[in-house]
Write a protein that holds these residues in place. Structure first.
Motif, PDB file in Angstrom:
ATOM      1  N   ARG A  30       9.891 -29.839   0.679  1.00  0.00           N
ATOM      2  CA  ARG A  30       8.892 -30.606   1.430  1.00  0.00           C
ATOM      3  C   ARG A  30       8.520 -29.866   2.706  1.00  0.00           C
ATOM      4  O   ARG A  30       7.351 -29.749   3.055  1.00  0.00           O
ATOM      5  N   ASN A  31       9.495 -29.318   3.419  1.00  0.00           N
ATOM      6  CA  ASN A  31       9.228 -28.584   4.654  1.00  0.00           C
ATOM      7  C   ASN A  31       8.425 -27.310   4.380  1.00  0.00           C
ATOM      8  O   ASN A  31       7.529 -26.955   5.149  1.00  0.00           O
ATOM      9  N   HIS A  32       8.746 -26.632   3.262  1.00  0.00           N
ATOM     10  CA  HIS A  32       7.987 -25.434   2.902  1.00  0.00           C
ATOM     11  C   HIS A  32       6.523 -25.806   2.623  1.00  0.00           C
ATOM     12  O   HIS A  32       5.603 -25.103   3.066  1.00  0.00           O
ATOM     13  N   LEU A  33       6.304 -26.889   1.909  1.00  0.00           N
ATOM     14  CA  LEU A  33       4.938 -27.326   1.623  1.00  0.00           C
ATOM     15  C   LEU A  33       4.195 -27.673   2.913  1.00  0.00           C
ATOM     16  O   LEU A  33       3.028 -27.313   3.085  1.00  0.00           O
ATOM     17  N   ALA A  34       4.871 -28.361   3.827  1.00  0.00           N
ATOM     18  CA  ALA A  34       4.254 -28.728   5.102  1.00  0.00           C
ATOM     19  C   ALA A  34       3.877 -27.474   5.887  1.00  0.00           C
ATOM     20  O   ALA A  34       2.787 -27.404   6.478  1.00  0.00           O
ATOM     21  N   ASP A  35       4.762 -26.465   5.897  1.00  0.00           N
ATOM     22  CA  ASP A  35       4.470 -25.201   6.580  1.00  0.00           C
ATOM     23  C   ASP A  35       3.262 -24.515   5.952  1.00  0.00           C
ATOM     24  O   ASP A  35       2.387 -24.002   6.653  1.00  0.00           O
ATOM     25  N   HIS A  36       3.221 -24.517   4.618  1.00  0.00           N
ATOM     26  CA  HIS A  36       2.095 -23.893   3.912  1.00  0.00           C
ATOM     27  C   HIS A  36       0.791 -24.598   4.280  1.00  0.00           C
ATOM     28  O   HIS A  36      -0.225 -23.945   4.551  1.00  0.00           O
ATOM     29  N   TRP A  37       0.803 -25.928   4.296  1.00  0.00           N
ATOM     30  CA  TRP A  37      -0.398 -26.691   4.639  1.00  0.00           C
ATOM     31  C   TRP A  37      -0.836 -26.386   6.069  1.00  0.00           C
ATOM     32  O   TRP A  37      -2.020 -26.224   6.342  1.00  0.00           O
ATOM     33  N   ALA A  38       0.133 -26.316   6.994  1.00  0.00           N
ATOM     34  CA  ALA A  38      -0.191 -26.039   8.395  1.00  0.00           C
ATOM     35  C   ALA A  38      -0.794 -24.641   8.545  1.00  0.00           C
ATOM     36  O   ALA A  38      -1.759 -24.450   9.298  1.00  0.00           O
ATOM     37  N   GLN A  39      -0.238 -23.661   7.831  1.00  0.00           N
ATOM     38  CA  GLN A  39      -0.769 -22.293   7.889  1.00  0.00           C
ATOM     39  C   GLN A  39      -2.186 -22.233   7.322  1.00  0.00           C
ATOM     40  O   GLN A  39      -3.054 -21.554   7.878  1.00  0.00           O
ATOM     41  N   LEU A  40      -2.415 -22.949   6.233  1.00  0.00           N
ATOM     42  CA  LEU A  40      -3.754 -22.972   5.641  1.00  0.00           C
ATOM     43  C   LEU A  40      -4.745 -23.639   6.594  1.00  0.00           C
ATOM     44  O   LEU A  40      -5.850 -23.128   6.801  1.00  0.00           O
ATOM     45  N   GLY A  74       0.648 -34.130  -7.207  1.00  0.00           N
ATOM     46  CA  GLY A  74       1.111 -35.491  -6.944  1.00  0.00           C
ATOM     47  C   GLY A  74       2.574 -35.544  -6.544  1.00  0.00           C
ATOM     48  O   GLY A  74       2.998 -36.474  -5.857  1.00  0.00           O
ATOM     49  N   ASP A  75       3.354 -34.553  -6.974  1.00  0.00           N
ATOM     50  CA  ASP A  75       4.765 -34.509  -6.565  1.00  0.00           C
ATOM     51  C   ASP A  75       4.864 -34.357  -5.053  1.00  0.00           C
ATOM     52  O   ASP A  75       5.762 -34.912  -4.421  1.00  0.00           O
ATOM     53  N   ASP A  76       3.909 -33.611  -4.469  1.00  0.00           N
ATOM     54  CA  ASP A  76       3.925 -33.428  -3.025  1.00  0.00           C
ATOM     55  C   ASP A  76       3.763 -34.747  -2.291  1.00  0.00           C
ATOM     56  O   ASP A  76       4.413 -34.979  -1.269  1.00  0.00           O
ATOM     57  N   ALA A  77       2.948 -35.647  -2.823  1.00  0.00           N
ATOM     58  CA  ALA A  77       2.760 -36.952  -2.182  1.00  0.00           C
ATOM     59  C   ALA A  77       4.078 -37.716  -2.130  1.00  0.00           C
ATOM     60  O   ALA A  77       4.412 -38.337  -1.116  1.00  0.00           O
ATOM     61  N   VAL A  78       4.849 -37.645  -3.207  1.00  0.00           N
ATOM     62  CA  VAL A  78       6.158 -38.304  -3.237  1.00  0.00           C
ATOM     63  C   VAL A  78       7.086 -37.670  -2.206  1.00  0.00           C
ATOM     64  O   VAL A  78       7.738 -38.380  -1.427  1.00  0.00           O
ATOM     65  N   LEU A  79       7.135 -36.345  -2.178  1.00  0.00           N
ATOM     66  CA  LEU A  79       8.021 -35.649  -1.245  1.00  0.00           C
ATOM     67  C   LEU A  79       7.647 -35.946   0.206  1.00  0.00           C
ATOM     68  O   LEU A  79       8.522 -36.172   1.048  1.00  0.00           O
ATOM     69  N   LYS A 104      -7.104 -25.966  -4.572  1.00  0.00           N
ATOM     70  CA  LYS A 104      -6.441 -24.911  -5.340  1.00  0.00           C
ATOM     71  C   LYS A 104      -5.387 -24.204  -4.496  1.00  0.00           C
ATOM     72  O   LYS A 104      -4.278 -23.938  -4.962  1.00  0.00           O
ATOM     73  N   ALA A 105      -5.716 -23.910  -3.230  1.00  0.00           N
ATOM     74  CA  ALA A 105      -4.764 -23.241  -2.340  1.00  0.00           C
ATOM     75  C   ALA A 105      -3.564 -24.129  -2.040  1.00  0.00           C
ATOM     76  O   ALA A 105      -2.438 -23.642  -1.909  1.00  0.00           O
ATOM     77  N   LEU A 106      -3.776 -25.430  -1.950  1.00  0.00           N
ATOM     78  CA  LEU A 106      -2.674 -26.356  -1.676  1.00  0.00           C
ATOM     79  C   LEU A 106      -1.781 -26.550  -2.900  1.00  0.00           C
ATOM     80  O   LEU A 106      -0.596 -26.833  -2.764  1.00  0.00           O
ATOM     81  N   LEU A 107      -2.344 -26.405  -4.091  1.00  0.00           N
ATOM     82  CA  LEU A 107      -1.560 -26.564  -5.316  1.00  0.00           C
ATOM     83  C   LEU A 107      -0.669 -25.365  -5.615  1.00  0.00           C
ATOM     84  O   LEU A 107       0.356 -25.504  -6.276  1.00  0.00           O
ATOM     85  N   GLN A 108      -1.047 -24.208  -5.124  1.00  0.00           N
ATOM     86  CA  GLN A 108      -0.324 -22.980  -5.468  1.00  0.00           C
ATOM     87  C   GLN A 108       1.180 -23.072  -5.215  1.00  0.00           C
ATOM     88  O   GLN A 108       1.968 -22.760  -6.103  1.00  0.00           O
ATOM     89  N   PRO A 109       1.639 -23.497  -4.027  1.00  0.00           N
ATOM     90  CA  PRO A 109       3.096 -23.550  -3.825  1.00  0.00           C
ATOM     91  C   PRO A 109       3.779 -24.599  -4.696  1.00  0.00           C
ATOM     92  O   PRO A 109       4.955 -24.453  -5.032  1.00  0.00           O
ATOM     93  N   LEU A 110       3.059 -25.636  -5.086  1.00  0.00           N
ATOM     94  CA  LEU A 110       3.629 -26.623  -6.018  1.00  0.00           C
ATOM     95  C   LEU A 110       3.877 -25.978  -7.371  1.00  0.00           C
ATOM     96  O   LEU A 110       4.970 -26.077  -7.933  1.00  0.00           O
TER      97      LEU A 110
END
Length: 131
Positions: free
Chosen positions: A92-102, A27-32, A13-19
């Motif tokens: 994509r970079n924003h998502l990666a940053d969010h994942w790293a922070q989490l 699933g869009d994140d996997a493509v990015l 759920k936390a990983l989906l929020q920025p999407l």
């Protein structure tokens, strides 16, 4: 086992929020992320994601319409290829940053040795459950 399932659901759920905040779908994140490694043909991308080119086509069309990816002919056979746009790279970079922070928030108190052990244990769980 319940706590593992609960933690997985809450992390998901936390990983989906920025999407969702950006109007993207799960699933869009996997493509990015896959395209962040390098541009690929649509067939190669589908293979990497465990999908068929036909099932991936609507997602790619939507991402192209949102100007996150660009479609182009690549290779000697001029196969249909896809790559991230500048906007796609930023997201994509924003998502990666969010994942790293989490990840840091969840695992920051663990020593590297314990992180590695947890990673290995979770990988073993996944491998066993795939059987």
């Amino acid at each position: 086992m319940y706590r593992l399932i609960q933690a997985g659901q809450l992390a998901h759920k936390a990983l989906l929020q920025p999407l969702l905040e950006r109007g993207l779908e799960p699933g869009d994140d996997a493509v990015l992320f896959e395209l962040g490694r390098s541009g690929k043909t649509e067939t190669d991308l589908a293979h990497e994601l465990g999908a068929t080119p036909e099932s991936l086509a609507p997602r790619l069309a939507r991402l192209a319409e949102r100007e996150l990816i660009t479609r182009q002919a690549v290779g000697p056979e001029l196969a249909p290829g896809v790559a991230l746009t500048e906007r796609g790279t930023r997201i994509r970079n924003h998502l990666a940053d969010h994942w790293a922070q989490l990840e840091e928030a969840l695992l920051g108190e663990l020593k590297p040795k314990h992180r590695d052990r947890l990673t290995d244990t979770l990988k073993r769980f996944v491998d066993l459950l795939r059987l």
